[in-house]
Enzyme design. Sequence first.
Site, PDB file in Angstrom:
ATOM      1  N   ASN A  88       0.843  -1.204   0.000  1.00 65.14           N
ATOM      2  CA  ASN A  88       0.000   0.000   0.000  1.00 65.14           C
ATOM      3  C   ASN A  88       0.877   1.252   0.000  1.00 65.14           C
ATOM      4  O   ASN A  88       1.761   1.325  -0.872  1.00 65.14           O
ATOM      5  CB  ASN A  88      -1.134  -0.024   1.022  1.00 65.14           C
ATOM      6  CG  ASN A  88      -0.780  -0.213   2.464  1.00 65.14           C
ATOM      7  OD1 ASN A  88      -0.374  -1.290   2.875  1.00 65.14           O
ATOM      8  ND2 ASN A  88      -0.947   0.803   3.277  1.00 65.14           N
ATOM      9  N   ASP A  89       0.676   2.192   0.868  1.00 64.49           N
ATOM     10  CA  ASP A  89       1.240   3.539   0.714  1.00 64.49           C
ATOM     11  C   ASP A  89       2.712   3.636   0.304  1.00 64.49           C
ATOM     12  O   ASP A  89       3.547   2.904   0.828  1.00 64.49           O
ATOM     13  CB  ASP A  89       1.171   4.296   2.048  1.00 64.49           C
ATOM     14  CG  ASP A  89      -0.153   4.218   2.738  1.00 64.49           C
ATOM     15  OD1 ASP A  89      -1.082   3.639   2.194  1.00 64.49           O
ATOM     16  OD2 ASP A  89      -0.244   4.740   3.859  1.00 64.49           O
ATOM     17  N   GLN A 105       4.609   0.495   2.124  1.00 66.07           N
ATOM     18  CA  GLN A 105       3.904  -0.393   3.059  1.00 66.07           C
ATOM     19  C   GLN A 105       3.793  -1.751   2.385  1.00 66.07           C
ATOM     20  O   GLN A 105       3.290  -1.856   1.254  1.00 66.07           O
ATOM     21  CB  GLN A 105       2.521   0.180   3.370  1.00 66.07           C
ATOM     22  CG  GLN A 105       2.569   1.440   4.213  1.00 66.07           C
ATOM     23  CD  GLN A 105       2.913   1.130   5.663  1.00 66.07           C
ATOM     24  OE1 GLN A 105       2.091   0.686   6.438  1.00 66.07           O
ATOM     25  NE2 GLN A 105       4.167   1.359   6.036  1.00 66.07           N
ATOM     26  N   TRP A 134      -3.317  -7.188   3.193  1.00 65.45           N
ATOM     27  CA  TRP A 134      -2.646  -6.401   4.225  1.00 65.45           C
ATOM     28  C   TRP A 134      -2.340  -7.286   5.427  1.00 65.45           C
ATOM     29  O   TRP A 134      -3.138  -8.141   5.807  1.00 65.45           O
ATOM     30  CB  TRP A 134      -3.576  -5.247   4.638  1.00 65.45           C
ATOM     31  CG  TRP A 134      -2.919  -4.217   5.496  1.00 65.45           C
ATOM     32  CD1 TRP A 134      -2.289  -3.082   5.065  1.00 65.45           C
ATOM     33  CD2 TRP A 134      -2.826  -4.221   6.922  1.00 65.45           C
ATOM     34  NE1 TRP A 134      -1.805  -2.388   6.146  1.00 65.45           N
ATOM     35  CE2 TRP A 134      -2.129  -3.062   7.294  1.00 65.45           C
ATOM     36  CE3 TRP A 134      -3.264  -5.084   7.925  1.00 65.45           C
ATOM     37  CZ2 TRP A 134      -1.852  -2.735   8.619  1.00 65.45           C
ATOM     38  CZ3 TRP A 134      -2.994  -4.766   9.250  1.00 65.45           C
ATOM     39  CH2 TRP A 134      -2.291  -3.599   9.592  1.00 65.45           C
ATOM     40  N   PHE A 143       4.199   1.321  10.282  1.00 61.69           N
ATOM     41  CA  PHE A 143       3.239   2.039   9.443  1.00 61.69           C
ATOM     42  C   PHE A 143       3.928   3.170   8.681  1.00 61.69           C
ATOM     43  O   PHE A 143       5.117   3.397   8.807  1.00 61.69           O
ATOM     44  CB  PHE A 143       2.089   2.574  10.314  1.00 61.69           C
ATOM     45  CG  PHE A 143       0.997   1.562  10.557  1.00 61.69           C
ATOM     46  CD1 PHE A 143       1.220   0.195  10.398  1.00 61.69           C
ATOM     47  CD2 PHE A 143      -0.277   1.968  10.957  1.00 61.69           C
ATOM     48  CE1 PHE A 143       0.213  -0.739  10.612  1.00 61.69           C
ATOM     49  CE2 PHE A 143      -1.296   1.049  11.172  1.00 61.69           C
ATOM     50  CZ  PHE A 143      -1.053  -0.298  11.009  1.00 61.69           C
ATOM     51  N   ASP A 195       1.725   8.396  10.509  1.00 61.89           N
ATOM     52  CA  ASP A 195       2.192   8.816   9.176  1.00 61.89           C
ATOM     53  C   ASP A 195       3.023  10.109   9.197  1.00 61.89           C
ATOM     54  O   ASP A 195       2.704  11.073   8.493  1.00 61.89           O
ATOM     55  CB  ASP A 195       0.999   8.968   8.199  1.00 61.89           C
ATOM     56  CG  ASP A 195       0.073   7.759   8.215  1.00 61.89           C
ATOM     57  OD1 ASP A 195       0.529   6.668   8.612  1.00 61.89           O
ATOM     58  OD2 ASP A 195      -1.108   7.908   7.840  1.00 61.89           O
TER      59      ASP A 195
HETATM   60  C1  FRU Z   1      -3.061   4.758   4.707  1.00 63.72           C
HETATM   61  C2  FRU Z   1      -2.738   3.959   5.965  1.00 63.72           C
HETATM   62  C3  FRU Z   1      -1.866   4.784   6.888  1.00 63.72           C
HETATM   63  C4  FRU Z   1      -1.165   3.740   7.692  1.00 63.72           C
HETATM   64  C5  FRU Z   1      -0.951   2.652   6.672  1.00 63.72           C
HETATM   65  C6  FRU Z   1      -1.001   1.262   7.237  1.00 63.72           C
HETATM   66  O1  FRU Z   1      -3.357   3.982   3.600  1.00 63.72           O
HETATM   67  O2  FRU Z   1      -3.930   3.564   6.588  1.00 63.72           O
HETATM   68  O3  FRU Z   1      -2.587   5.712   7.670  1.00 63.72           O
HETATM   69  O4  FRU Z   1       0.044   4.193   8.222  1.00 63.72           O
HETATM   70  O5  FRU Z   1      -1.968   2.798   5.699  1.00 63.72           O
HETATM   71  O6  FRU Z   1      -0.598   0.321   6.298  1.00 63.72           O
END
Ligand code: FRU
Length: 485
Positions: free
Chosen positions: A37-38, A54, A62, A97, A164
């Site tokens: 992800n991010d 991520q 996830w 995270f 974050d």
């Molecule tokens: C955004 C998020 C962040 C968090 C991460 C967890 O997509 O929810 O706020 O740090 O993904 O994977």
Amino acid sequence: MNYTKEQADQYIQKNQVNLVPDFRLTYHLMAEYGWMNDPNGFIEFQGQYHLFYQHYPYDSRWGPMHWGHAISRDLIQWEYLPIALAPDESYDSGGCFSGSAIEKDGKLYLMYTGHVVIVPEVNYIQTQAIAVSEDGVRFAKAPQNPVIGTDQIPAGSSKMDFRDPKVFEHGGRFYTVLGSNDEQGNGQILLYRSTDLLHWEFVNIAAESHGDLGDNWECPDLFSLDGRAVLVMSPQRVPAQGDNYRNLHSTTYMVGQWNEETGVFDYDSYHPIDYGFDFYAPQTTLDSKGRRIMIGWMDMWESEMPTQQGHGWAGAMTLPREVLLEGERLRFQPVEELEQYRVNGYEASELRLDGVLDLPITGDSYELQAVFEAKEAVEFGLKLRVGGEEETELAYHPAERLFRLNRDRSGIGPKGERRTKVELRQGRLALRVFVDKSSVEVFLQDGEKVMTARIYPGLASLGIQVYSVGECRLESLHKWDLLAE
Ligand code: FRU
């Protein structure tokens, strides 16, 4: 389970052979294996672009977050490096995270959120941590971690959602912005200050929602652009406003002023960053060419991802986009490095269109530029990834000044339509479209607006059509395949 970086690297090496290639992208970054992800820690360090992400290598879903790591000289062709962070400490046992990177004294510092689960789905603790590297490859977590604890959360802000960190330097000091909420349904950005990246003091709430912009803000990014301050963030559950904010979660930007002493960011209005379906948690960096470059996660939470059914991976990054300021608005342009990957050029011009025209070109990884003059047409546009019953529709309606991206017949996967208003310029609409296996990114009118979507067409759906209802003129059309594997 006790996670380690070594074990993750070994797992990826061993399982990579099981990847199903069908929807793997050609010129976009994905996880080497498993879930992504991010974007995290986006920075240019010692002549290379570094992008972390991520990552959960053990499944295409996830799970406890690791930081994947890739480097590139041109932002397009990426090389994977060993896993940078694994959730292997008591303060990040539930996941490392999202966070960011900064260079200090020649070393690369990562600042991220340590997530600890107390009661699954109900109660968790989030604090901020630092990891340092001399070579940009191997990272050691700081013994001082966590460097911002829950005791430094101001009264009235969430005791759980505190994550974050995006760190930056300004006037000889370090600052970090963090996403949070006021526990009353309003997202917030908290601002902290430091002289050494290890000791932090709370400065202020930099910005917050007043009922209209989501109940929690994630992944903030505060930077200056041509003398203005820009705040970018990802608000959750924003109520729809007309055609805008129709995704479950959104991304927005605000152009304003930031007061470094009070820490407050003032702005008048906010706007979506992307008008499509799949764009979230973007992060920017300033590179040595002076460009502010943004990359987002090209997916959306709680959206169906077909590659999770036996393909061994899920998640991708958007194209890197240069962020430009025009008045009070941002404009986005894909980075120019992409042009080096153009092959098999095709060009057409001055076509009078009335009906559907099959173009003598096909593809699933390409760039297409088209300039239409609306003339008498009530609707015109492009159909991409056409084959059998499948097509992805990009349509413009001059009378309503309305552009539509429709993926109802795009193949398997999520469906739907996103719409946005775009004005013609001298009667013309200019589209710059990037198609890559399971994605489409549409830059409208030179990046005035961007629409991003994942699509999952059949492998043989490769056709490209232009069409109009009523007469229009296709002034010019260019197409190149893009190859960066
Ligand atoms: C955004 C998020 C962040 C968090 C991460 C967890 O997509 O929810 O706020 O740090 O993904 O994977």
